[in-house]
Design an enzyme around this catalytic site. Structure first.
Site, mmCIF file in Angstrom:
data_model
loop_
_atom_site.group_PDB
_atom_site.id
_atom_site.type_symbol
_atom_site.label_atom_id
_atom_site.label_comp_id
_atom_site.label_asym_id
_atom_site.label_seq_id
_atom_site.Cartn_x
_atom_site.Cartn_y
_atom_site.Cartn_z
ATOM 1 N N GLY A 156 0.919 -1.217 -0.034
ATOM 2 C CA GLY A 156 -0.005 0.035 -0.080
ATOM 3 C C GLY A 156 0.866 1.130 0.124
ATOM 4 O O GLY A 156 2.030 1.109 -0.419
ATOM 5 N N ARG A 157 0.313 2.564 0.589
ATOM 6 C CA ARG A 157 1.200 3.558 0.377
ATOM 7 C C ARG A 157 2.331 3.514 1.249
ATOM 8 O O ARG A 157 3.518 3.984 0.811
ATOM 9 C CB ARG A 157 0.144 4.508 0.937
ATOM 10 C CG ARG A 157 -0.978 4.873 0.043
ATOM 11 C CD ARG A 157 -2.205 5.685 0.624
ATOM 12 N NE ARG A 157 -2.927 4.937 1.591
ATOM 13 C CZ ARG A 157 -4.125 5.342 1.831
ATOM 14 N NH1 ARG A 157 -4.796 6.151 1.319
ATOM 15 N NH2 ARG A 157 -4.821 4.235 2.644
ATOM 16 N N ILE A 158 2.363 2.853 2.482
ATOM 17 C CA ILE A 158 3.487 2.944 3.315
ATOM 18 C C ILE A 158 4.660 1.978 2.706
ATOM 19 O O ILE A 158 5.766 2.274 2.560
ATOM 20 C CB ILE A 158 3.005 2.396 4.620
ATOM 21 C CG1 ILE A 158 2.196 3.502 5.261
ATOM 22 C CG2 ILE A 158 4.504 2.305 5.487
ATOM 23 C CD1 ILE A 158 1.605 3.194 6.717
ATOM 24 N N ARG A 179 -1.781 -8.440 -2.407
ATOM 25 C CA ARG A 179 -2.970 -9.075 -2.876
ATOM 26 C C ARG A 179 -3.220 -8.909 -4.195
ATOM 27 O O ARG A 179 -3.586 -9.568 -5.120
ATOM 28 C CB ARG A 179 -4.319 -8.417 -2.177
ATOM 29 C CG ARG A 179 -4.732 -9.294 -0.894
ATOM 30 C CD ARG A 179 -5.836 -8.697 -0.017
ATOM 31 N NE ARG A 179 -5.352 -7.306 0.216
ATOM 32 C CZ ARG A 179 -6.193 -6.499 0.919
ATOM 33 N NH1 ARG A 179 -7.431 -6.817 1.456
ATOM 34 N NH2 ARG A 179 -5.791 -5.231 1.013
ATOM 35 N N ILE A 238 6.141 -3.478 11.018
ATOM 36 C CA ILE A 238 5.665 -2.208 11.331
ATOM 37 C C ILE A 238 4.015 -2.355 11.141
ATOM 38 O O ILE A 238 3.470 -0.901 10.944
ATOM 39 C CB ILE A 238 6.192 -0.977 10.608
ATOM 40 C CG1 ILE A 238 6.180 -0.972 9.256
ATOM 41 C CG2 ILE A 238 7.760 -0.794 11.252
ATOM 42 C CD1 ILE A 238 6.454 0.376 8.582
ATOM 43 N N ALA A 239 3.491 -3.398 10.648
ATOM 44 C CA ALA A 239 2.007 -3.563 10.266
ATOM 45 C C ALA A 239 1.054 -3.386 11.739
ATOM 46 O O ALA A 239 0.757 -2.547 12.165
ATOM 47 C CB ALA A 239 2.007 -4.694 9.427
ATOM 48 N N ARG A 240 0.764 -4.910 12.334
ATOM 49 C CA ARG A 240 0.132 -4.855 13.275
ATOM 50 C C ARG A 240 0.444 -6.161 14.185
ATOM 51 O O ARG A 240 0.888 -7.130 13.465
ATOM 52 C CB ARG A 240 -1.441 -4.927 13.025
ATOM 53 C CG ARG A 240 -2.334 -3.857 12.565
ATOM 54 C CD ARG A 240 -2.534 -3.149 13.940
ATOM 55 N NE ARG A 240 -3.260 -1.621 13.898
ATOM 56 C CZ ARG A 240 -2.734 -0.757 13.601
ATOM 57 N NH1 ARG A 240 -1.556 -0.611 13.264
ATOM 58 N NH2 ARG A 240 -3.711 0.138 13.301
ATOM 59 N N GLU A 269 -0.440 -6.544 22.510
ATOM 60 C CA GLU A 269 0.470 -5.067 22.877
ATOM 61 C C GLU A 269 -0.798 -4.292 23.705
ATOM 62 O O GLU A 269 -1.779 -4.332 23.538
ATOM 63 C CB GLU A 269 0.900 -4.473 21.873
ATOM 64 C CG GLU A 269 -0.107 -3.720 20.759
ATOM 65 C CD GLU A 269 0.602 -2.944 19.695
ATOM 66 O OE1 GLU A 269 1.401 -3.574 19.032
ATOM 67 O OE2 GLU A 269 0.114 -1.916 19.653
ATOM 68 N N HIS A 287 5.387 0.684 19.261
ATOM 69 C CA HIS A 287 4.248 1.158 18.444
ATOM 70 C C HIS A 287 4.419 2.641 18.080
ATOM 71 O O HIS A 287 3.325 3.279 18.513
ATOM 72 C CB HIS A 287 2.792 0.712 18.800
ATOM 73 C CG HIS A 287 1.998 0.599 17.864
ATOM 74 N ND1 HIS A 287 0.776 0.058 17.691
ATOM 75 C CD2 HIS A 287 1.855 1.412 16.503
ATOM 76 C CE1 HIS A 287 0.197 0.145 16.437
ATOM 77 N NE2 HIS A 287 0.723 1.022 15.869
ATOM 78 N N ILE A 288 5.592 3.068 17.786
ATOM 79 C CA ILE A 288 5.856 4.443 17.541
ATOM 80 C C ILE A 288 5.899 4.907 16.334
ATOM 81 O O ILE A 288 6.451 5.897 15.809
ATOM 82 C CB ILE A 288 6.916 5.104 18.488
ATOM 83 C CG1 ILE A 288 7.997 4.257 18.202
ATOM 84 C CG2 ILE A 288 6.667 5.029 19.664
ATOM 85 C CD1 ILE A 288 9.566 4.892 18.627
HETATM 86 C C1 8YV Z 1 -1.219 4.764 15.553
HETATM 87 C C2 8YV Z 1 -1.005 3.186 13.492
HETATM 88 O O1 8YV Z 1 -0.498 5.539 16.339
HETATM 89 O O2 8YV Z 1 -2.169 4.580 12.173
HETATM 90 C C3 8YV Z 1 -2.024 3.443 12.498
HETATM 91 O O3 8YV Z 1 -2.596 2.341 12.030
HETATM 92 O O4 8YV Z 1 -0.776 2.035 13.756
HETATM 93 C C4 8YV Z 1 -0.331 4.289 14.277
HETATM 94 O O5 8YV Z 1 -0.256 5.228 13.614
HETATM 95 C C5 8YV Z 1 -1.947 3.813 16.211
HETATM 96 O O6 8YV Z 1 -2.945 2.692 15.628
HETATM 97 C C6 8YV Z 1 -2.611 4.447 17.475
HETATM 98 O O7 8YV Z 1 -3.640 5.404 16.911
#
Ligand code: 8YV
Length: 327
Positions: A156-158, A179, A238-240, A269, A287-288
């Site tokens: 995606g964009r990121i 996908r 850096i996803a989830r 988390e 998660h920063i």
């Molecule tokens: C957020 C993120 O800081 O935008 C997202 O999906 O994972 C982070 O940028 C986090 O979700 C809390 O808002």
């Protein structure tokens, strides 16, 4: 005329609260208290809008307790905290905060990649512990970033932002899996080549995960996938949390099945699988990835603009279930 009532679920920038107060009667959690699900539901009972930050679960049960709710605006691009189908069924609009965080998050993906490949935190811990007494030829020898193969899962964009940084900044050979395949002009801009997922895992020196979380992407990377990776490769998430099987990853890192990992997100988390805390070859951040002042302010203001746009003017900026608008 009475202003619509909204709830801001977590502490956010005072300037954003001030903007919201121009249009709404705002109940805000500037004390940043932790609310139970029941307390959250109670506070939503008389609200037309909710400003959420990605950690608050909005599901059918909560919606049933919030009969006046019309919109939930997430200060995050990811929205796996929303049950969008349940929201649509109740006519509640969902909005997220895309685009404004793309470049900042891609910067961080690269920072984590470089810190992992060059063992930045591991060597700093060694130094701080007073263990550095002399030079040695292979001290904290890492993996090269320049000229290596960057594999991006989720384009995606990121993902595209990371690809551009790798291809143009570090002369990396960029491969990706998604996908759907990107349009040729986007592939050219990223100098990225589409490959199958297994091919990517087998070939990449650095695997970066940037795909959205859903039940379908749960444990996209587990023991089987890690076993396909090169023993010299690094994995960056850096996803989830939940996209990686953290227990399997910690075991693989301990057994040096891959060289290292860089993680900004975790299953469950802010708790972490304790095994991750005891393996040396992992860079851990809380998660920063989107956290610069400018970007977090832009995200907060986009969530506020969605609330104002919808509840005041009938036009949200980034709706996730626009079908709600035409009802
Ligand atoms: C957020 C993120 O800081 O935008 C997202 O999906 O994972 C982070 O940028 C986090 O979700 C809390 O808002």
């Amino acid at each position: 005329m009475n202003k619509p009532k909204i709830l801001v679920a977590r502490a956010i920038f005072p300037a954003t609260i001030a903007r919201l107060e121009e249009h709404f009667e705002v109940e805000s959690n500037q004390a940043d208290a932790s609310w139970s699900k029941l307390q959250f539901a109670e506070k939503l009972r008389d609200k037309a809008g909710a400003f959420t930050t990605g950690g608050e679960r909005i599901d059918a049960e909560l919606l049933a307790a919030a009969p006046l709710l019309k919109i939930c605006a997430n200060m995050a691009v990811g929205y796996n905290n929303f049950d969008v189908d349940a929201m649509t069924a109740r006519g509640v609009l969902a909005t997220n905060a895309p685009d404004v965080l793309t470049e900042t998050t891609a910067d961080f993906g690269f920072a984590l990649l470089m810190a992992t490949a060059r063992r930045v935190t591991e060597s700093e811990h060694y130094l701080r512990a007073g263990k550095w007494d002399r030079w040695s030829f292979d001290m904290f020898a890492g993996t090269d970033v320049h000229g290596s193969t960057l594999g991006i899962l989720g384009m995606g964009r990121i993902g595209q932002g990371i690809a551009r940084r790798g291809a143009h900044g570090f002369g990396m050979n960029v491969i990706y899996h998604n996908r759907s395949r990107l349009a040729p002009d986007l592939e050219a801009a990223c100098k990225a080549r589409y490959v199958g997922k297994e091919d990517l895992l087998r070939t990449a020196d650095h695997v970066v995960l940037v795909l959205p979380y859903s039940p379908a992407s749960h444990h996209t990377i587990g023991a089987r996938e890690i076993a396909l990776m090169k023993p010299t490769a690094n994995l960056i998430n850096i996803a989830r949390g939940g996209i990686v099987d953290d227990a399997a990853l910690a075991a693989a890192l301990r057994e040096r099945k891959i060289a290292g990992a860089g993680l900004d997100v975790y299953e469950g988390e802010p708790k972490l699988n304790p095994a991750l805390l005891t393996v040396p070859n992992v860079v851990l951040t809380p998660h920063i990835a989107s956290s610069t002042i400018a970007t977090r302010l832009a995200m907060a203001n986009l969530a506020a603009d969605n609330l104002i746009g919808f509840l005041v003017n009938g036009k949200p900026l980034t709706p996730l279930n626009p079908e709600v608008l035409t009802r």
